[in-house]
Motif scaffolding. Structure first.
Motif, mmCIF file in Angstrom:
data_model
loop_
_atom_site.group_PDB
_atom_site.id
_atom_site.type_symbol
_atom_site.label_atom_id
_atom_site.label_comp_id
_atom_site.label_asym_id
_atom_site.label_seq_id
_atom_site.Cartn_x
_atom_site.Cartn_y
_atom_site.Cartn_z
ATOM 1 N N ARG A 1 0.691 -1.216 -0.003
ATOM 2 C CA ARG A 1 0.194 -0.204 -0.106
ATOM 3 C C ARG A 1 0.859 1.168 0.020
ATOM 4 O O ARG A 1 1.948 1.237 0.797
ATOM 5 C CB ARG A 1 -0.860 0.015 1.322
ATOM 6 N N ILE B 1 -7.117 8.045 2.440
ATOM 7 C CA ILE B 1 -8.245 8.100 1.197
ATOM 8 C C ILE B 1 -7.937 9.756 0.643
ATOM 9 O O ILE B 1 -7.402 10.388 1.317
ATOM 10 C CB ILE B 1 -9.579 7.895 1.426
ATOM 11 N N ASP C 1 7.777 12.415 -2.389
ATOM 12 C CA ASP C 1 7.234 13.732 -2.437
ATOM 13 C C ASP C 1 6.025 13.805 -3.274
ATOM 14 O O ASP C 1 5.572 12.943 -3.672
ATOM 15 C CB ASP C 1 8.327 14.810 -3.052
ATOM 16 N N LYS C 2 5.259 14.770 -2.785
ATOM 17 C CA LYS C 2 4.147 15.058 -3.593
ATOM 18 C C LYS C 2 3.874 16.522 -3.740
ATOM 19 O O LYS C 2 4.006 17.450 -3.335
ATOM 20 C CB LYS C 2 2.833 14.757 -2.649
ATOM 21 N N VAL D 1 6.875 6.729 -1.830
ATOM 22 C CA VAL D 1 6.583 8.036 -2.237
ATOM 23 C C VAL D 1 7.346 8.740 -1.198
ATOM 24 O O VAL D 1 7.774 8.602 -0.085
ATOM 25 C CB VAL D 1 5.106 8.364 -1.534
ATOM 26 N N ILE E 1 1.181 5.056 0.941
ATOM 27 C CA ILE E 1 0.369 6.195 1.797
ATOM 28 C C ILE E 1 0.539 7.713 1.279
ATOM 29 O O ILE E 1 1.620 8.201 0.941
ATOM 30 C CB ILE E 1 0.904 6.238 3.257
ATOM 31 N N THR E 2 -0.629 8.087 0.651
ATOM 32 C CA THR E 2 -0.665 9.450 -0.091
ATOM 33 C C THR E 2 -1.583 10.460 0.604
ATOM 34 O O THR E 2 -1.442 11.519 -0.098
ATOM 35 C CB THR E 2 -0.989 8.938 -1.292
ATOM 36 N N SER E 3 -2.160 10.220 1.565
ATOM 37 C CA SER E 3 -3.092 11.309 2.070
ATOM 38 C C SER E 3 -3.291 11.172 3.307
ATOM 39 O O SER E 3 -3.423 10.003 3.979
ATOM 40 C CB SER E 3 -4.504 11.141 1.319
ATOM 41 N N PRO E 4 -3.187 12.228 4.278
ATOM 42 C CA PRO E 4 -3.356 12.066 5.466
ATOM 43 C C PRO E 4 -4.743 11.736 6.383
ATOM 44 O O PRO E 4 -4.729 11.516 7.419
ATOM 45 C CB PRO E 4 -2.974 13.597 5.986
ATOM 46 N N PHE E 5 -5.640 11.699 5.433
ATOM 47 C CA PHE E 5 -7.292 11.603 6.123
ATOM 48 C C PHE E 5 -7.411 10.050 5.518
ATOM 49 O O PHE E 5 -7.928 9.776 4.620
ATOM 50 C CB PHE E 5 -8.102 12.285 5.271
#
Lengths: 203, 386
Positions: free
Chosen positions: B180, B189, B231-232, B229, B182-186
């Motif tokens: 998986r 999702i 950076d974004k 991941v 992890i791309t979002s803090p919420f």
């Protein structure tokens, strides 16, 4: 690597389960020994017994996501207080921590969810600035005699350096929606308490 | 007594040790952090004297399931193609899995679809409930390995998506267990992918993604050589732009072309970056219409840009090819792959690549029943008759 990445998140879910169970059991079971035993048993069941192919902790993880290291410390503190009458950190440090979570969280989440062009979540990748901010705050807390808070602020950073969660973003070690909701509720309760106190002293 | 005497010293020692464990990696990161590398720009040129080519076929004609969507394709090391898409009883259904098929350049045929991964394998690997899977994107790594980034959903609809990745060292014959991202803090999702990845000079990958929970906006994920991941960057913000197709124009400049999800009438959106994707301009509407549907673009070695899009204000019954010779400022529609006259039919979700021999391959959803494959070359785009 994936085994390590699964251990801490599952521990987080079990802690969440244990906190919920402890809060509920506190209403019915007054004997502390029985409460400790019942909580331990339910924690084990939640971790090990599969329901439709997944444990309760895994089902919980599917819905609430992985909890941050700070949340684990806050939940561990609740459990220690409720079951062993022992606090990991003092009341004033706890208050400061939760207020900090509320202040940062209510600004952080709307921005991270696309309210503006600026994305604070990006600061958590290769987080030199965020790390320096955390270390500085920790040093400030240490010299202001909030020693427990100083240690608590460093633990997520150390966990991040050891990559103990799946995430490569430091924010995920510091904050999550469960912690923000808990901190919001606690802050509201505290503000109500302050207001009642003021009203009492005014009359 | 001894405990009382040494406890403060012990506390300070523990704190100093923790400080060390916190600070040293930060210093290391601060020293080793490099400036953003350049884009890798496609330099593959077509054969000047080649005749025009335009062939239409199906990546899956008998797709084995009632509904298919979200195809993507990559060139294999042997010059063939590998495509993946999701399919099942209906989009978002619990029986939806990722399917894949190989295209042989010698026989010019596709193999029968084979199952790649589904909710069951993803759930077993991630230790979480997985309801369904969705869009996927194949990416070539620096060591010639293949990465498959795909969407999965645990709770809710596509707004509840997360990204997962698998790796193949045998050009897509077998895959590792999913992991998986992890791309979002919420609750991690909602991040979805749709368009082709871009490559950086240091071997890292730029994966265009988008967000659909509360806000609808485009982002560019930066992934290191190990698929983590790193950076974004936010391309847009707000509630109206998704599914970015990022086209590097040179080593620093790029454009992102996006699907418009705001009120009708819709137009294809464009945003520009002048610093290898670190910062993006506010999005603007192009003159090209967009009926809230995905677009796909590529840059040709001569600098011209191609865009496949639904050239309608409503519905997806027409799929066209447009060309820009001024870095995306203006576009001319030059070809149609589909042009339903009765307003019926859905020809959507284009995915366009350019192979090493200069031939271009377009895959798209054909009435949600099949995956269509169009292969063509520069001569056909520029007006030559096949």
């Amino acid at each position: 690597m994936s085994v390590l990445h699964n251990m801490l998140p599952l521990l987080g879910q079990v802690l969440l389960l244990a906190v919920l169970v402890t809060l509920m059991l506190g209403q019915w079971i007054k004997n502390i020994r029985i409460r400790q035993g019942a909580t331990a048993l339910l924690m084990l069941l939640g971790l090990l017994v599969p329901v439709n192919g997944l444990s309760v902790a895994q089902w919980l993880r599917s819905v609430v996501g992985d909890l941050s290291v700070l949340t684990l410390l806050v939940f561990l503190n609740i459990l220690m207080q409720r079951l062993f009458n022992f606090s990991l950190f003092g009341a004033s440090s706890r208050k400061l921590l939760l207020v900090g979570v509320v202040v940062i969280g209510v600004m952080f989440y709307p921005l991270a969810l696309g309210l503006a062009a600026y994305d604070p979540y990006q600061l958590g990748f290769l987080p030199v600035f965020l790390s320096v901010l955390l270390i500085s705050t920790s040093l400030l807390a240490w010299f202001r005699n909030h020693r427990d808070l100083a240690v608590i602020l460093l633990l997520p950073l150390v966990a991040y350096n050891l990559q103990m969660l799946e995430s490569t973003n430091l924010w995920d070690y510091l904050l999550d929606p469960v912690l923000l909701i808990y901190a919001l509720v606690q802050t509201i309760i505290y503000l109500k308490f302050l207001r009642n106190k003021q009203n009492r002293s005014a009359t | 007594m001894i405990y009382a005497k040494y406890f403060p010293v012990l506390k300070v020692t523990v704190y100093v040790l923790l400080l060390g464990a916190a600070i040293v990696p930060v210093l290391y990161r601060g020293v080793s952090e490099k400036s953003l590398p350049d884009f890798v720009v496609d330099t593959v040129t077509a054969l000047d004297a080649a005749p025009a080519i335009m062939k239409m076929s199906y990546a899956c004609e008998d797709c084995q399931v009632p509904s298919v969507h979200g195809a993507n394709v990559i060139e294999k090391l042997d010059g063939g193609l590998l495509a993946t898409w999701f399919g099942g009883s209906r989009e978002g259904g619990k029986d939806v899995v990722l399917w894949g098929a190989d295209y042989s350049v010698n026989t010019q045929t596709w193999t029968s679809p084979r199952r790649i991964v589904g909710p069951a394998e993803t759930q077993a690997a991630l230790g979480r409930y997985i309801k369904t899977v969705g869009n996927s994107v194949l990416v070539r790594g620096v060591h010639d390995e293949l990465w498959l980034y795909y969407v999965s959903v645990s709770v809710g609809g596509w707004a509840g998506s997360s990204l997962n990745v698998m790796r193949s060292t045998d050009d897509g014959k077998s895959w590792s267990r999913p992991r998986r991202l992890i791309t979002s803090p919420f609750v991690n999702i909602s991040t979805l992918n749709k368009s082709a990845a871009i490559h950086y000079s240091d071997g890292s990958i730029g994966l265009p993604v988008y967000h659909e929970f509360i806000g609808k906006f485009a982002e560019l994920l930066r992934l290191d050589k190990a698929g983590y991941v790193w950076d974004k960057t936010r391309i847009t913000h707000g509630r109206h732009s998704i599914q970015p197709s990022v086209l590097p124009l040179d080593t620093q400049q790029s454009i992102a072309l996006m699907r418009y999800t705001g009120p009708s009438p819709g137009h294809v959106l464009i945003s520009r970056s002048m610093d290898a994707g670190q910062h993006w301009s506010a999005d603007e509407k192009l003159k090209l219409p967009n009926p809230d549907s995905a677009v796909a673009g590529i840059r040709r070695p001569d600098g011209s840009l191609l865009l496949v899009f639904n050239d309608t204000e409503f519905g997806r019954n027409s799929l066209a090819l447009a060309i820009s010779r001024n870095e995306g400022a203006s576009w001319n529609t030059v070809k149609h792959f589909e042009q339903g006259s009765d307003g019926k039919g859905e020809f959507s979700y284009p995915y366009l690549i350019r192979a090493r021999n200069g031939e271009m391959h377009l895959l798209y959803t054909w009435n949600r029943k099949r995956i269509r494959h169009a292969s063509f070359n520069d001569q056909w785009v520029d007006g030559g008759k096949p």
